[in-house]
Design a protein around this motif. Structure first.
Motif, short mmCIF file in Angstrom:
data_model
loop_
_atom_site.label_atom_id
_atom_site.label_comp_id
_atom_site.label_asym_id
_atom_site.label_seq_id
_atom_site.Cartn_x
_atom_site.Cartn_y
_atom_site.Cartn_z
N TYR A 23 -48.33 26.33 -0.82
CA TYR A 23 -47.62 27.41 -1.51
C TYR A 23 -46.18 26.97 -1.77
CZ TYR A 23 -51.37 30.39 0.35
OH TYR A 23 -52.59 30.93 0.69
N ASP A 24 -45.65 27.43 -2.90
CA ASP A 24 -44.21 27.34 -3.12
C ASP A 24 -43.54 28.49 -2.39
OD1 ASP A 24 -44.06 25.09 -4.69
OD2 ASP A 24 -44.22 26.19 -6.58
N VAL A 25 -42.40 28.22 -1.77
CA VAL A 25 -41.57 29.30 -1.24
C VAL A 25 -40.59 29.67 -2.35
CG1 VAL A 25 -39.95 29.97 0.57
CG2 VAL A 25 -41.79 28.33 1.08
N CYS A 26 -40.57 30.94 -2.72
CA CYS A 26 -39.78 31.38 -3.87
C CYS A 26 -38.83 32.51 -3.48
CB CYS A 26 -40.68 31.86 -5.00
SG CYS A 26 -41.81 30.60 -5.62
N VAL A 27 -37.66 32.50 -4.10
CA VAL A 27 -36.73 33.62 -4.03
C VAL A 27 -36.72 34.21 -5.43
CG1 VAL A 27 -34.35 34.33 -3.66
CG2 VAL A 27 -35.37 32.57 -2.20
N ASN A 28 -37.28 35.43 -5.52
CA ASN A 28 -37.61 35.99 -6.82
C ASN A 28 -38.54 34.99 -7.52
OD1 ASN A 28 -36.10 38.23 -6.14
ND2 ASN A 28 -34.27 37.47 -7.16
N SER A 29 -38.20 34.41 -8.63
CA SER A 29 -39.08 33.43 -9.28
C SER A 29 -38.60 31.99 -9.08
CB SER A 29 -39.16 33.73 -10.78
OG SER A 29 -37.87 33.67 -11.36
N ARG A 30 -37.54 31.81 -8.32
CA ARG A 30 -36.96 30.48 -8.14
C ARG A 30 -37.58 29.77 -6.93
NH1 ARG A 30 -32.45 28.54 -5.25
NH2 ARG A 30 -31.99 30.68 -4.56
N ARG A 31 -38.09 28.56 -7.16
CA ARG A 31 -38.69 27.79 -6.07
C ARG A 31 -37.60 27.22 -5.17
NH1 ARG A 31 -39.64 22.79 -4.38
NH2 ARG A 31 -41.66 22.25 -3.44
N VAL A 32 -37.75 27.43 -3.85
CA VAL A 32 -36.75 26.94 -2.90
C VAL A 32 -37.37 26.07 -1.80
CG1 VAL A 32 -35.23 28.91 -3.31
CG2 VAL A 32 -36.91 28.99 -1.43
N GLY A 33 -38.69 25.85 -1.84
CA GLY A 33 -39.33 25.04 -0.82
C GLY A 33 -40.83 25.12 -0.93
N LEU A 34 -41.52 24.65 0.11
CA LEU A 34 -42.98 24.72 0.13
C LEU A 34 -43.48 24.91 1.54
CD1 LEU A 34 -44.56 21.95 1.31
CD2 LEU A 34 -43.61 20.97 -0.76
N ILE A 35 -44.70 25.40 1.65
CA ILE A 35 -45.37 25.54 2.94
C ILE A 35 -46.84 25.24 2.73
CG2 ILE A 35 -45.74 28.05 2.67
CD1 ILE A 35 -45.27 28.23 5.76
N ARG A 36 -47.40 24.47 3.65
CA ARG A 36 -48.82 24.13 3.58
C ARG A 36 -49.50 24.60 4.86
NH1 ARG A 36 -52.56 21.28 0.97
NH2 ARG A 36 -54.20 20.21 2.14
N ILE A 37 -50.61 25.31 4.70
CA ILE A 37 -51.34 25.82 5.85
C ILE A 37 -52.80 25.39 5.78
CG2 ILE A 37 -49.83 27.80 6.18
CD1 ILE A 37 -51.90 29.53 4.79
N ALA A 38 -53.48 25.40 6.93
CA ALA A 38 -54.87 24.97 6.99
C ALA A 38 -55.52 25.56 8.22
CB ALA A 38 -54.97 23.45 7.02
N THR A 39 -56.84 25.57 8.23
CA THR A 39 -57.54 25.82 9.48
C THR A 39 -57.69 24.49 10.19
OG1 THR A 39 -59.66 25.65 8.31
CG2 THR A 39 -58.77 27.86 8.69
N ASP A 40 -57.73 24.52 11.50
CA ASP A 40 -57.72 23.30 12.29
C ASP A 40 -59.09 22.63 12.27
OD1 ASP A 40 -57.88 21.61 14.80
OD2 ASP A 40 -55.77 22.21 14.83
N THR A 41 -59.14 21.38 11.83
CA THR A 41 -60.42 20.69 11.73
C THR A 41 -61.01 20.35 13.10
OG1 THR A 41 -59.22 18.59 11.50
CG2 THR A 41 -59.89 19.70 9.47
N SER A 42 -60.18 20.34 14.14
CA SER A 42 -60.68 20.02 15.48
C SER A 42 -61.27 21.23 16.17
CB SER A 42 -59.55 19.45 16.34
OG SER A 42 -59.06 18.26 15.79
N PHE A 43 -60.60 22.39 16.04
CA PHE A 43 -61.01 23.57 16.78
C PHE A 43 -61.70 24.63 15.92
CE2 PHE A 43 -57.76 21.92 19.67
CZ PHE A 43 -58.51 21.87 20.82
N GLY A 44 -61.89 24.35 14.64
CA GLY A 44 -62.66 25.27 13.82
C GLY A 44 -61.83 26.34 13.16
N PRO A 45 -62.49 27.23 12.43
CA PRO A 45 -61.81 28.18 11.55
C PRO A 45 -60.98 29.25 12.25
CG PRO A 45 -64.17 28.64 11.63
CD PRO A 45 -63.97 27.34 12.33
N ARG A 46 -61.14 29.42 13.56
CA ARG A 46 -60.35 30.43 14.27
C ARG A 46 -58.94 29.94 14.58
NH1 ARG A 46 -60.34 35.43 14.85
NH2 ARG A 46 -59.88 35.39 17.07
N MET A 47 -58.69 28.65 14.44
CA MET A 47 -57.37 28.10 14.72
C MET A 47 -56.70 27.71 13.41
SD MET A 47 -55.14 27.08 17.09
CE MET A 47 -55.95 26.59 18.63
N GLY A 48 -55.55 28.31 13.12
CA GLY A 48 -54.80 27.96 11.92
C GLY A 48 -53.68 26.99 12.25
#
Length: 277
Positions: A23-48
């Motif tokens: 995801y882009d981190v935005c202030v109003n419509s201006r991009r100010v950063g990014l964040i990437r998230i996932a489920t944990d491949t080791s512990f399965g879908p309950r761990m983010g």
């Protein structure tokens, strides 16, 4: 001004159910950063997992990262995650403060040591030797169960923890005691086996030696054998041409933390977690 996160790609989903998205981190419509998230491949879908969070330098110190992390947690809740984890470099003071303010707790830490140019001497009366094939079979059986228990004690479901432990050991030790680059050593005190250490060469995330397991038999604890085992590991690493040695330790293992700190290990990453209630 309002801080939000905006997807930069479709939801990525693997055959095993693992999910990820940037995801882009935005202030109003201006991009100010990014964040990437996932489920944990080791512990399965309950761990983010928050894999990456970066705010542009000119926009730091304004709470953008905090809002982005909270928004990412909401997404992970929607994915069915009951917990989220992240790794923060030890020198990232602002990120550590933010994580603490958001309720993240330390689970473990990664540590590393620059090895001395000369191999350390072992205390009088103790010596190291290679583990025999028979000893290795007994050790491996207990090691797989012990590693699983360490996660079970921290809230991971038993079946999940045991599956993870068995899978990791299969990957790390494809040829058992003969696995290339791996050393399994027994420490003897005046001829009696008192403990063991598993140290190996690894290339990622950085080239160097790594202590995967060190243990002293319960009846021999409190006599300095843990320190001797670590010195034995250093001797093997230096003989193998390595000049650094890393390890992982759980935050609640106070005796081990004190030992590693006394041996000049420094923290490289803090591994944090937070329940998603």
């Amino acid at each position: 001004m309002t801080t939000t996160i905006r997807p930069t790609e479709p939801l990525q989903q693997g055959a095993d159910g693992a999910k990820s998205r940037t995801y882009d981190v935005c202030v109003n419509s201006r991009r100010v950063g990014l964040i990437r998230i996932a489920t944990d491949t080791s512990f399965g879908p309950r761990m983010g997992r928050i894999e990456e969070l970066r705010i542009d330098e000119v926009d730091r110190g304004r709470g953008r990262g905090t809002v982005a992390a909270l928004a990412a947690e909401e997404v992970l809740r929607g994915w069915g995650c009951g917990q989220v984890r992240l790794a923060v470099p030890a020198d990232a003071g602002a990120a550590l403060r933010m994580a603490g303010a958001l309720g993240y707790l330390e689970r473990s830490r990664n540590m590393v040591k620059q090895l001395p140019p000369v191999a350390p001497e072992l205390p009088a009366g103790v010596a190291g030797r290679p583990m025999s094939a028979d000893e290795f079979e007994d050790w491996q059986r207990e090691e797989v169960e012990s590693y699983a228990r360490s996660w079970i004690e921290r809230g991971v479901p038993a079946a999940e923890a045991r599956d993870r432990s068995a899978a990791e050991h299969r990957i790390l030790l494809p040829d058992g005691v003969a696995t290339a680059g791996a050393h399994f050593l027994v420490l003897e005190d005046r001829g009696s086996a008192v403990g063991s250490v598993w140290v190996a060469r690894r290339s990622a995330p950085e080239e160097g030696a790594y202590v995967y397991d060190v243990g002293v038999a319960e009846e021999h604890r409190g006599r300095g054998h843990g320190r001797s085992l670590m010195l034995l590991a250093e001797r093997v690493a230096l003989a193998d041409g390595m000049d650094t040695m890393g390890l992982h330790v759980f935050a609640d293992n106070t005796p081990a933390l004190r030992l590693y700190e006394s041996l000049s290990y420094r923290v490289t990453n803090y591994n944090l977690y937070k329940p998603l209630l």
